[in-house]
Design a protein around this motif. Structure first.
Motif, PDB file in Angstrom:
ATOM      1  N   ASP A  46      32.161 -25.445 -16.700  1.00  0.00           N
ATOM      2  CA  ASP A  46      32.547 -25.988 -17.646  1.00  0.00           C
ATOM      3  C   ASP A  46      31.483 -26.051 -18.993  1.00  0.00           C
ATOM      4  N   MET A  47      30.450 -26.246 -18.668  1.00  0.00           N
ATOM      5  CA  MET A  47      29.202 -26.130 -19.685  1.00  0.00           C
ATOM      6  C   MET A  47      29.221 -24.943 -20.262  1.00  0.00           C
ATOM      7  N   LEU A  48      29.624 -23.756 -19.777  1.00  0.00           N
ATOM      8  CA  LEU A  48      29.424 -22.293 -20.507  1.00  0.00           C
ATOM      9  C   LEU A  48      30.785 -22.203 -21.331  1.00  0.00           C
ATOM     10  N   MET A  49      31.660 -22.707 -20.952  1.00  0.00           N
ATOM     11  CA  MET A  49      33.037 -22.739 -21.674  1.00  0.00           C
ATOM     12  C   MET A  49      32.948 -23.827 -22.844  1.00  0.00           C
ATOM     13  N   GLY A  50      32.144 -24.826 -22.703  1.00  0.00           N
ATOM     14  CA  GLY A  50      31.940 -25.748 -23.796  1.00  0.00           C
ATOM     15  C   GLY A  50      30.955 -25.175 -24.649  1.00  0.00           C
ATOM     16  N   VAL A  51      30.150 -24.514 -24.409  1.00  0.00           N
ATOM     17  CA  VAL A  51      29.300 -23.630 -25.255  1.00  0.00           C
ATOM     18  C   VAL A  51      29.740 -22.592 -26.261  1.00  0.00           C
ATOM     19  N   ILE A  52      30.804 -21.857 -25.461  1.00  0.00           N
ATOM     20  CA  ILE A  52      31.424 -20.927 -26.104  1.00  0.00           C
ATOM     21  C   ILE A  52      32.477 -21.362 -27.175  1.00  0.00           C
ATOM     22  N   ILE A  53      33.052 -22.601 -26.805  1.00  0.00           N
ATOM     23  CA  ILE A  53      33.912 -23.093 -27.943  1.00  0.00           C
ATOM     24  C   ILE A  53      33.272 -23.796 -28.919  1.00  0.00           C
ATOM     25  N   LEU A  54      32.202 -24.385 -28.709  1.00  0.00           N
ATOM     26  CA  LEU A  54      31.178 -25.042 -29.608  1.00  0.00           C
ATOM     27  C   LEU A  54      30.797 -23.993 -30.721  1.00  0.00           C
ATOM     28  N   GLY A  55      30.557 -22.683 -29.965  1.00  0.00           N
ATOM     29  CA  GLY A  55      30.031 -21.740 -30.849  1.00  0.00           C
ATOM     30  C   GLY A  55      31.168 -21.174 -31.899  1.00  0.00           C
ATOM     31  N   MET A  56      32.247 -21.044 -31.352  1.00  0.00           N
ATOM     32  CA  MET A  56      33.482 -20.628 -32.260  1.00  0.00           C
ATOM     33  C   MET A  56      33.684 -21.723 -33.325  1.00  0.00           C
ATOM     34  N   PHE A  57      33.453 -22.905 -32.774  1.00  0.00           N
ATOM     35  CA  PHE A  57      33.650 -24.197 -33.807  1.00  0.00           C
ATOM     36  C   PHE A  57      32.740 -23.972 -34.914  1.00  0.00           C
TER      37      PHE A  57
END
Lengths: 219, 663
Positions: A187-198
C-alpha cells in the motif's frame, strides 16, 4: 550473542538512532539530505526488526526485515531521488520557521510524549522506550509536514510517520502476520508512487510544487 | 386465485418495466409503460381484496433478532393502494405518448416504475424500519425525478425538496423512537396493541411530530414551500403522480399513526387539524390565484386540497374523541372521498397541463390562449378536471365537499363549546375556498384555452398523441363516474371508516346516499338528470321561441379601434386584480410602473408594469432561518483556510491534546 545484545541495550540504541534520524530532519536544508535521513531511518528500522527476530527466533520477522529493507530502504529512496531530479526545482526545503525553533519544538514534542506515556502499555522483551520513540517519530513526521513548504517534503514526512507507526505496531505485537505487513508495505509503495505522480502533475499545472499555491482551490 | 398472486403480478410487471428500461436501445422504451399499467391493474385488484378481507401478512424477511423486513396490509392500506393504482394506471397510459420526446427514456422508465413501487411499499409497510426505508426510497427517487431536467431551476427545486423532506423524516424518526421506547415493539400492529402504555403527554408529542413529519410530505402550510417549486420542475407525468398520490402518503401516515395506532385522542387534536386544514385550504387557493405558471397554480391547489382533506379528518377526530362514532365515520368518509377525488382530478389536471406544455413549450398562461380550437380533447378534459376541483355537480369534487360541509356543520352537535365554534368556522373557510377555487379555474381555463392566441407559442399547436388523450380520458371518465354514482366509492371507503370508528355513518340505496345521523340524502345522479333535462328544455325553448327572429352575425364592438389584437384580451393578472386588492393585507403586493414619455405628459413612448406578491412564508420564516445558518456556516468556514499545512496542524494539535489528556 544474545547476552551481548541484552547487556549493551542494543535495541534501545537503535531506537534512539531512529529518533535521531527523524529529529535530524529539522536541521536539514537540502531535499537530498532529507531523503538520505529517511534512508538511514529505514535501515535502522530494518536492523531493529532483524535483531528482534534473532532474539526470539521467529522466521517471519526475518522476512519482514528483508522486505522493509528492500522497499523502504532501497526502492522508495531511489524513486524519491528520481522525482527530485525530474522536478528540476531548487533543492532547498524552504521551511516556514527557523531551524533553531524547529528543533526546539521537536524536543518539546519528544518531552510531551515521554511525559504522557510514562505508565503506558509495557511489552516484555522490549525496552519500553521503543513505544515512546515510535510515537515521537510519528509526531515529528507530522510536524515536518506542517512546517515545510515543498510538496516532496510532505511525502517524506508522511513516510516518517509510517515508519513510526510500523515501529509502534511492531513493539506492541512482535510483528503482525506476514501477509498484513506485506499488504501495508505494498500500500505504502503505491501511495508513494501516486503521490510522486501528483507532485509532478501539480508542478506541471501550477509551475511550482509550492503548497501555498493550492489555497486558491478552496471553495 | 390467491390474493397475494395479484400482488406478485403487480410487483413483477413494475419490476420488469424498471429492468427493461435499463436495457440498451432507445426506440421501444416508451412501451414499457404498458407493463406498468398492467402492474397497476394487478395492484388495484389486490387493493380491492385487502379492503374486504382480514388484515394479513404478505411478506416477512427476518434481518436480525430485533426486527424483520415485513409487509402487511389491512383496509387502510387497501384503500390507498387502490388510489395509487387508479392514478398509476392512467399516468402509465399517458406516459407512452408523453415520454416519446424525452432525451433519457431509459432512466425515466426506471425511476417511474421504482417510484410507484416505493409508494406501494410505504402503504404496505408492517413495521417502523420497513416504513422508514420505503419512505426514504420514495423521497430519494422523487428527488431524482424532480431534477430530471438538468437545469439550474430544477436543481434548486430539488435541493429545497430534499431539505424539506428530510426535515420531515427527522421528525418521523424521533416519533418512531418514542413509540418504540414505550411499547418495545417495532411492528405497527404490536404498537397498536400496546399503545395504552404510552403516557398522555407523550402521545400528544407523537401527534405533533406526526403533523410536522407527515405534513411536510403532504404540503400543509407552513411546510408547503417545496410543492410549488418541485411539482413544476418535474416532468408532467411525474408531477401528476407526486401531486396526485405521493403527497397522499403523508395523509396515509397521519391516519396510520394518529388515528389507527394511537386511538382516540383528546379533543384539541381534532381542533388543531381543523385549524391547520382551514389555513392550508384558504392560503393555498389564495396563492394559487396569483400564479400565472400553470403547474405552480396546480401545485398550490394541492396545498388547498390537502387542507380540505384535513378538514374532514380533523372533524372525524373531534367527533371520535367525544364518542359520536356515526358522525366521526361520516367525516372520515368525507376526507377519504376527497383523497380519492383529489388524486383523480389533480392527476387529470397535471396531465392536461403536461399536454399543453408539450404542445406550446411554455408554462406561462399569459402566453397561451385559444388552445381549445387546436386541442379540443385536452381542452375538454381540462375543463372536466377544473369543474371537478371547483366542486360543481355532476362531478366528483362536489360529493366529497358536500360531505365535508355536512360533517363540519354537524359540529354543532358536539358537546364542547370549542368544537361547536371551530367546526362551523371550518365550514365557512371551506366555502371561501370553494369560491376562490372557482375564480382560479375560470382564470386557468379561460386564459389558457379561450380567446385568441396570446403569443407565437400558442399558434399552430397540435393535439396530443392518442395514448395521452386516452390517459386523460380515463381520469375524466372517473371524475364523472365518482361524481354520479357515489355508492361505488362508499363501498370501498366504508370498510376503512368502519375499521377506524366502528360505525358505518352513511347508507346508500340505489342512486341516493344518506347520512344516518340526520337522514339527509343526496343523489348526484338525480342532479345530473335534472341538469340534462333543464338544458335540453332550454335548448328546445330557444329553438322554438327564438327561431322567428333572424340572426345577424357581425364583428365584436371594438371601441372604434381599427382592429382587435390578442393584447386587448383580458389577462390573467388583470383577472385576479380584484382579489389582489381585497386581500392585499395577505398578499402584500408590490408593483412597479415605469413610463417613459416622448413629450410629457401627452405622448407616451413605453409603459412597463410589473407586479408581484410577497411570498410571506419564504420571506418571513424560511429566509431568516436559512440566513442564520449561512452566517453560522460563514463563521465556521474560517477554519477552512485551504492551506494544507494548517489542516495538518489541526491534526497535530489534536494528537498532542489526546496524548496529554487521554492517557
Amino acid at each position: 550473542m544474545k547476552n551481548w545484545i541484552q547487556a549493551f541495550s542494543v535495541i534501545d540504541f537503535i531506537s534512539v538512532g531512529i529518533l535521531l534520524a527523524a529529529v535530524a530532519m529539522n536541521a536539514l536544508r537540502r531535499i537530498e539530505s532529507c531523503v538520505r535521513a529517511y534512508t538511514l531511518n529505514s535501515w535502522l528500522l530494518s536492523l531493529l526488526i532483524g535483531i528482534v527476530a534473532f532474539m526470539i527466533g521467529e522466521t517471519h520477522l526475518y522476512i519482514a526485515a528483508a522486505v522493509t529493507l528492500l522497499s523502504k530502504g532501497i526502492a522508495i529512496p531511489v524513486f524519491l531521488r528520481r522525482i527530485v531530479r525530474q522536478m528540476k526545482i531548487t533543492h532547498d526545503v524552504e521551511p516556514y520557521i527557523s531551524n533553531a525553533l524547529s528543533l526546539t519544538i521537536s524536543g518539546i514534542l519528544v518531552a510531551v510524549v515521554y511525559a504522557s506515556l510514562k505508565e503506558g502499555i509495557f511489552v516484555a522483551g522490549f525496552s519500553k522506550n521503543v513505544l515512546q520513540i515510535s510515537v515521537a517519530v510519528i509526531l515529528i513526521g507530522l510536524f515536518i509536514m506542517i512546517t515545510r513548504r515543498k510538496a516532496v517534503i510532505q511525502v517524506i514526512g508522511l513516510l516518517f510517520m509510517e515508519n513510526g507507526l510500523f515501529l509502534a505496531g511492531f513493539s506492541l505485537t512482535f510483528g503482525m502476520p506476514t501477509i498484513i505487513e506485506l499488504g501495508i508495505l505494498f500500500d505504502m509503495l503505491m501511495g508513494v508512487i501516486i503521490l510522486g505522480m501528483f507532485i509532478i502533475q501539480i508542478r506541471r499545472a501550477f509551475a511550482s510544487a509550492d503548497l501555498d499555491k493550492l489555497t486558491v482551490l478552496k471553495g | 386465485m390467491e390474493i397475494e398472486s395479484y400482488l406478485h403480478i403487480g410487483f413483477l410487471f413494475f419490476f420488469s418495466g424498471a429492468m427493461f428500461s435499463l436495457l440498451p436501445g432507445q426506440k421501444t422504451k416508451t412501451y414499457i409503460y404498458i407493463l406498468s399499467s398492467i402492474g397497476a391493474a394487478g395492484f388495484a385488484v389486490f387493493g380491492l381484496y385487502l379492503l374486504f378481507t382480514e388484515p394479513r401478512n404478505m411478506f416477512s424477511l427476518p434481518i436480525s433478532s430485533v426486527f424483520d423486513f415485513s409487509f402487511c396490509g389491512d383496509g387502510i392500506s387497501g384503500f390507498f393502494i387502490l388510489v395509487i393504482s387508479i392514478l398509476a394506471f392512467a399516468v402509465s397510459v399517458y406516459s407512452i405518448g408523453y415520454t416519446r420526446d424525452l432525451d433519457n427514456k431509459g432512466l425515466m422508465g426506471f425511476l417511474f416504475n421504482i417510484f410507484i413501487l416505493s409508494m406501494y411499499a410505504v402503504v404496505l409497510s408492517g413495521n417502523i424500519i420497513t416504513f422508514l426505508i420505503s419512505w426514504e426510497t420514495m423521497s430519494i427517487i422523487s428527488y431524482f425525478l424532480v431534477t430530471f431536467d438538468r437545469d439550474e431551476k430544477s436543481a434548486k427545486a430539488g435541493l429545497v425538496y430534499a431539505v424539506m423532506t428530510h426535515i420531515g423524516t427527522a421528525f418521523l424518526i424521533v416519533l418512531f423512537m418514542i413509540l418504540y421506547r414505550y411499547t418495545g415493539d417495532m411492528g405497527f400492529s404490536g404498537i397498536k396493541g400496546l399503545s395504552s402504555q404510552i403516557p398522555e403527554d407523550m402521545k400528544s408529542l407523537v401527534f405533533i411530530f406526526s403533523i410536522i413529519g407527515f405534513g411536510t410530505k403532504a404540503g400543509i402550510i407552513p411546510f408547503h414551500t417545496w410543492l410549488p417549486r418541485a411539482h413544476p420542475a418535474a416532468p408532467s407525468n411525474i408531477s401528476s403522480l407526486m401531486s396526485g398520490v405521493m403527497i397522499k402518503t403523508g395523509i396515509y401516515g397521519f391516519i396510520r399513526i394518529s388515528m389507527d395506532i394511537m386511538g382516540p385522542g383528546p379533543e384539541w387534536w381534532g381542533i388543531a387539524i381543523i385549524v391547520i386544514g382551514a389555513v392550508s385550504s384558504i392560503l393555498g387557493v389564495m396563492y394559487a390565484l396569483m400564479e400565472h405558471d400553470l403547474k405552480r397554480l396546480l401545485a398550490y391547489h394541492s396545498v388547498e386540497n390537502i387542507g380540505i382533506i384535513l378538514l374532514g379528518i380533523g372533524a372525524s377526530m373531534v367527533f371520535r374523541s367525544s364518542g359520536m362514532l356515526a358522525l366521526s365515520s361520516l367525516a372520515l368518509i368525507a376526507g377519504l372521498y376527497h383523497t380519492l377525488n383529489h388524486a383523480v382530478f389533480k392527476g387529470l389536471l397535471f396531465l392536461g397541463a403536461g399536454s399543453v406544455m408539450h404542445a406550446t413549450h411554455t408554462k406561462n398562461m399569459e402566453d397561451m390562449g385559444g388552445l381549445i380550437k387546436s386541442m379540443p380533447y385536452t381542452g375538454l378534459f381540462f375543463l372536466v378536471g377544473s369543474v371537478s376541483i371547483c366542486a360543481l355537480p355532476p362531478f366528483n369534487g362536489f360529493v366529497s365537499e358536500w360531505l365535508t360541509y355536512q360533517s363540519l356543520l354537524l359540529g354543532f352537535k358536539s358537546t364542547s363549546i370549542t368544537s361547536k365554534i371551530i367546526s362551523p368556522l371550518g365550514g365557512a373557510a371551506l366555502a371561501l375556498t370553494g369560491a376562490l377555487a372557482a375564480a382560479c379555474f375560470v382564470k386557468a381555463f379561460g386564459i389558457s384555452f379561450l380567446g385568441m392566441p396570446r403569443s407565437c407559442h400558442a399558434e399552430n399547436v397540435k393535439e396530443s398523441s392518442l395514448s395521452m388523450i386516452i390517459g386523460m380520458g380515463i381520469l375524466a371518465l372517473l371524475c364523472l363516474l365518482f361524481g354520479v354514482f357515489p355508492g361505488i366509492v362508499l363501498t370501498i371507503i366504508q370498510p376503512v371508516s368502519f375499521m377506524l370508528t366502528g360505525s358505518h355513518g352513511m347508507a346508500y340505496k340505489g342512486i341516493f346516499i344518506g347520512i344516518s345521523e340526520t337522514l339527509s340524502t343526496l343523489s348526484p345522479a338525480a342532479i345530473l338528470i335534472t341538469m340534462i333535462v333543464m338544458s335540453i328544455s332550454t335548448l328546445i325553448f330557444i329553438l322554438t321561441v327564438g327561431r322567428k327572429k333572424r340572426i345577424i352575425y357581425g364583428d365584436s364592438w371594438d371601441c372604434g379601434i381599427p382592429w382587435l389584437t390578442p393584447r386587448m384580451q383580458y389577462s390573467a393578472a388583470a383577472f385576479t386584480k380584484p382579489v389582489r386588492m381585497i386581500f392585499k393585507r395577505i398578499y402584500l403586493p408590490t408593483r412597479e410602473l415605469k413610463v417613459s414619455y416622448l413629450v410629457k405628459p401627452f405622448f407616451v413612448k413605453s409603459i412597463e408594469y410589473s407586479g408581484e406578491i410577497t411570498p410571506f412564508f419564504e420571506k418571513y420564516i424560511y429566509d431568516p432561518v436559512t440566513g442564520f445558518i449561512h452566517k453560522l456556516a460563514g463563521k465556521v468556514k474560517i477554519l477552512q483556510s485551504g492551506s494544507l499545512h494548517l489542516y495538518l496542524a489541526y491534526i497535530l494539535i489534536t494528537l498532542i491534546l489526546l496524548l496529554i489528556f487521554g492517557t
